[in-house]
Design a protein around this motif. Structure first.
Motif, PDB file in Angstrom:
ATOM      1  N   ASN A   1       0.773  -1.164  -0.023  1.00 62.63           N
ATOM      2  CA  ASN A   1       0.089   0.038   0.064  1.00 62.63           C
ATOM      3  C   ASN A   1       1.047   1.375  -0.021  1.00 62.63           C
ATOM      4  O   ASN A   1       2.131   1.279   0.451  1.00 62.63           O
ATOM      5  CB  ASN A   1      -0.922   0.104   1.109  1.00 62.63           C
ATOM      6  CG  ASN A   1      -1.886  -1.320   1.208  1.00 62.63           C
ATOM      7  OD1 ASN A   1      -2.000  -1.775   0.175  1.00 62.63           O
ATOM      8  ND2 ASN A   1      -2.828  -1.118   2.335  1.00 62.63           N
TER       9      ASN A   1
ATOM     10  N   THR B   1       0.555   5.325   1.120  1.00 59.41           N
ATOM     11  CA  THR B   1      -0.309   6.489   1.659  1.00 59.41           C
ATOM     12  C   THR B   1       0.232   7.865   1.949  1.00 59.41           C
ATOM     13  O   THR B   1       1.304   8.269   1.974  1.00 59.41           O
ATOM     14  CB  THR B   1      -0.385   5.839   3.335  1.00 59.41           C
ATOM     15  OG1 THR B   1      -0.865   4.456   3.506  1.00 59.41           O
ATOM     16  CG2 THR B   1      -1.422   6.557   4.018  1.00 59.41           C
TER      17      THR B   1
ATOM     18  N   ALA C   1      -4.994   5.878   1.588  1.00 61.48           N
ATOM     19  CA  ALA C   1      -3.918   5.015   0.992  1.00 61.48           C
ATOM     20  C   ALA C   1      -4.386   4.244  -0.270  1.00 61.48           C
ATOM     21  O   ALA C   1      -5.733   4.656  -0.550  1.00 61.48           O
ATOM     22  CB  ALA C   1      -3.788   4.033   2.046  1.00 61.48           C
TER      23      ALA C   1
END
Length: 573
Positions: free
Chosen positions: A303, A305, A464
């Protein structure tokens, strides 16, 4: 039947059970579920439900990020110099409605996604592959029904055939995205959804499917079917007609529990099998080492963010006075690069790594997981530097920011400890620079924040991005392109960055793509459209009687935060 009815009532009410039954999985999370319609699914909260009710043509194999295997398809062939994909579909697959899946259901699914495609759904990258544009027919008049109909068809052998205008090496990975799950066409049409024909296609162009009738009453081919849903809980039950291996877990309950302490206590009591556990610091301080608790650590984090700074805020109600008079901000407050740099230097990255990630985090140079091709370690990064932050704020808006001050309204996802901590760090440091600076932070419901941010109403938010498919383009185009999904949240545009990104997605040469992505990263550093939040090392927390939630089975491309696998692959001992 009476036992099941009683169980569903207790679980949906959030009643304590002392320990969850062996055939039941209870999951607690902080957020709500915006939709259960695959065509509108573009967030992890919705994806966690949809990927267990519906299924895609193919999926990721084991823990691999790149190797794909058949799911509703049995095999496929690529021809026409890489522009034609032909799929054989699995036979005797039943939908939850009782209907048998046919090629027509798959054709209907992808045509529906192309017709209703919008920037707020995950269908824009499907449209890019099949129609040569991320737009829908309402925004791009070159898109006709004939063009959509030709892009995906069933041939005389009952095979599903995709015809692409140009080669797309990421096409198969795009088909594994949860939003491309096959829907029950006959059932959907019966509910009043698009009829699947040219006759009414124009009425559905760009239509928002988030609250569709199919979302309220889904019918998929997945191992679980929806039984009940309300504002605070979802109950799913194993589907008796499932074509694959019958799941050991018969009942799955997803409960919305915004308070972290309540989730942790339920988990420690055994009332919940998996919970959204908060930050690494929360896990290591409150859960690790406790009886019945297993921490699965050192998991891949794919991910990215960021804190978004919106350069064109479209909600006067969030602007206070709407002026640089200390009581508000103008709508274009963040359009001054000095403001953005001031905020970037005011964030304490090391403190976030310490407080949220318990020291197990890494500051990234760009909004791309460092495990992905295209990531450059040579791009510069911001550091926490109050003096530089003050210097840039003094330059901002001709000196009026420093002279008059401002009041900024900031939102974060309710129940997210990491997001709240990030905003509190920024608030403290910014307000400490000048007594005329004020940052108000507010917890906000996940679905409301998503809808407001995509409408450009949020001045500053933390969001995110989890990958739809394993390619750098899915991150860098999303965040940095003025045609990307996140553009309405930031309204930052750079013509050279747009050019580099278009060049990168049209060349198969990975070395050249890497060079272009490094240029994008460096320009983004200079222009500071986002505050890059450090990337942590993922970990999961599960009860010790849950089988199937391990590092070996974990796949970060699966949206479910608790195991990285599907519910059907779990069991209890």
């Amino acid at each position: 039947m009476k036992k099941f009815a009683l169980l569903s009532s207790l679980l949906l009410a959030g009643a304590a059970l002392a320990a969850t039954p062996k055939d039941t999985l209870v999951v607690q999370q902080s957020s709500d579920t915006p939709t259960i319609d695959p065509g509108a699914t573009y967030d992890t909260g919705s994806g966690m439900i949809v990927e267990n009710i519906y299924e895609t043509l193919l999926t990721y194999k084991g823990s691999s990020l790149r190797e794909l295997e058949p799911l509703l398809a049995t095999k496929w062939a690529i021809s026409n110099a890489g522009k034609t994909y032909t799929f054989d579909l699995r036979k005797n697959v039943k939908f939850h409605s009782g209907n048998t899946m046919t090629c027509r259901d798959a054709e209907y699914t992808f045509e529906r996604n192309l017709v209703t495609n919008s920037a707020e759904s995950g269908n824009w990258f499907l449209s890019e592959s099949l129609l040569g544009t991320s737009s829908n027919a309402g925004d791009d008049k070159s898109i006709t029904w004939a063009k959509i109909d030709k892009a995906v068809e069933c041939n005389s052998n009952g095979q599903l055939v995709f015809t692409l205008p140009k080669v797309d090496p990421a096409f198969l990975a795009k088909l594994a995205f949860v939003g491309q799950s096959v829907v029950d066409s006959k059932y959907a049409i019966g509910l009043g959804e698009w009829k699947g024909t040219e006759a009414d296609w124009k009425n559905w162009i760009g239509k928002d499917l988030q609250g569709s009738k199919l979302s309220a009453a889904p019918s998929g081919t997945g191992a679980y079917k929806l039984v009940r849903k309300d504002a605070n809980a979802i109950l799913m039950q194993a589907f008796d007609g499932y074509w694959g291996k019958k799941p050991a877990i018969k009942n799955v309950v997803i409960q919305k529990v915004p308070e972290l302490a309540a989730r942790q206590q339920a988990f420690l009591r055994g009332d919940a099998d998996i919970v959204e556990p908060g930050s690494r610091a929360n896990v290591e301080e409150q859960l690790k080492g406790k009886p019945g608790v297993v921490v699965v650590d050192d998991l891949a984090n794919v991910n990215s963010t960021a804190i978004f700074m919106n350069e064109n805020i479209k909600d006067a109600g969030r602007l206070g006075s709407g002026k640089l008079d200390g009581r508000g901000i103008p709508a274009n407050f963040f359009s001054d690069v000095n403001v953005r740099r001031g905020f970037s230097y005011a964030f304490n990255y090391a403190q976030y790594i310490k407080d949220v990630q318990n020291g197990k985090g890494k500051q990234r140079t760009m909004l791309l997981p460092d495990s992905f091709p295209g990531y450059s370690t040579k791009v510069k990064t911001y550091t926490y530097d109050p003096k530089k932050a003050a210097d840039y704020f003094k330059r901002a808006w001709g000196g009026n920011v420093w002279k008059n001050g401002f009041t900024l309204n900031v939102a974060y996802r309710a129940g997210s400890v990491a997001a709240q901590t990030a905003m509190e760090i920024l608030k403290k440091n910014v307000e400490g620079l000048n007594p005329k600076f004020r940052v108000n932070i507010q917890a906000k419901e996940w679905s409301a924040m998503l809808n407001d941010s995509k409408a450009g109403k949020e001045p500053m938010i933390l969001l995110a991005w989890a990958p739809d498919y394993a390619d750098a383009d899915n991150f860098l185009y999303t965040f940095y392109s003025s045609n990307g999904y996140y553009f309405p949240r930031s309204n930052w545009k750079d013509a050279q960055v747009d050019k580099w990104l278009e060049q990168a997605r049209s060349t198969p040469n990975q070395a050249e793509r890497n060079r272009l992505y490094a240029l994008v990263g460096q320009r983004a550093y200079e222009q500071a459209p986002f505050i890059l939040i450090p990337g942590g090392v993922n970990l999961n927390v599960v009860r010790d009687n849950l089988v199937g939630a391990s590092a070996k089975t974990y796949n970060p491309m699966t949206s479910f935060f608790g195991t990285g696998t599907f519910f059907k692959d779990l069991s209890k001992k």
